[in-house]
Design a protein around this motif. Structure first.
Motif: not given
Length: 85
Positions: A1-8, A52-66, A74-77
Motif C-alpha cells: 500500500m505504498t503511497h506515491k506522494s512523498n512527504p518531503s 494537550g499532547p495527542t496522537q492520531m492513527f489512520r489506517r489503510d489511507l487512500s492516496e487522496s486521504s494520505f 489534523r485532518h480527520h479521515t
C-alpha cells in the motif's frame, strides 16, 4: 500500500527509519509523523491547543486521504483513532 506522494514534497523533514518495524519518521513544524508504507498507516503526534499532547492513527489511507494528512496533519479521515496523553 505504498503511497506515491512523498512527504518531503509537503514540507515534512525525513528523520530516519526503522527497517525492522518498516516505519519512516518525519517532522514538520513541531508535528511528528510515523509512516508505515507497507500498511498505509500514519501516526501524527502533536500538541493540540485544547487537548494537550495527542496522537492520531489512520489506517489503510487512500492516496487522496494520505495527501490531505500531509497537507494538514489534523485532518480527520474517519479511518483511525485518537489517543490523548
Amino acid at each position: 500500500m505504498t503511497h506515491k506522494s512523498n512527504p518531503s514534497d509537503y514540507g515534512w523533514n525525513y528523520q530516519g527509519s526503522n527497517q525492522q518495524s518498516r516505519v519512516e519518521f518525519y517532522e514538520r513544524s513541531g508535528v511528528k509523523m510515523d509512516y508505515y508504507p507497507t500498511t498505509g498507516t500514519v501516526k501524527t503526534s502533536m500538541n493540540h491547543p485544547t487537548q494537550g499532547p495527542t496522537q492520531m492513527f489512520r489506517r489503510d489511507l487512500s492516496e487522496s486521504s494520505f495527501q490531505k494528512v500531509l497537507e494538514n496533519p489534523r485532518h480527520h479521515t474517519g479511518q483511525g483513532y485518537q489517543r490523548k496523553h
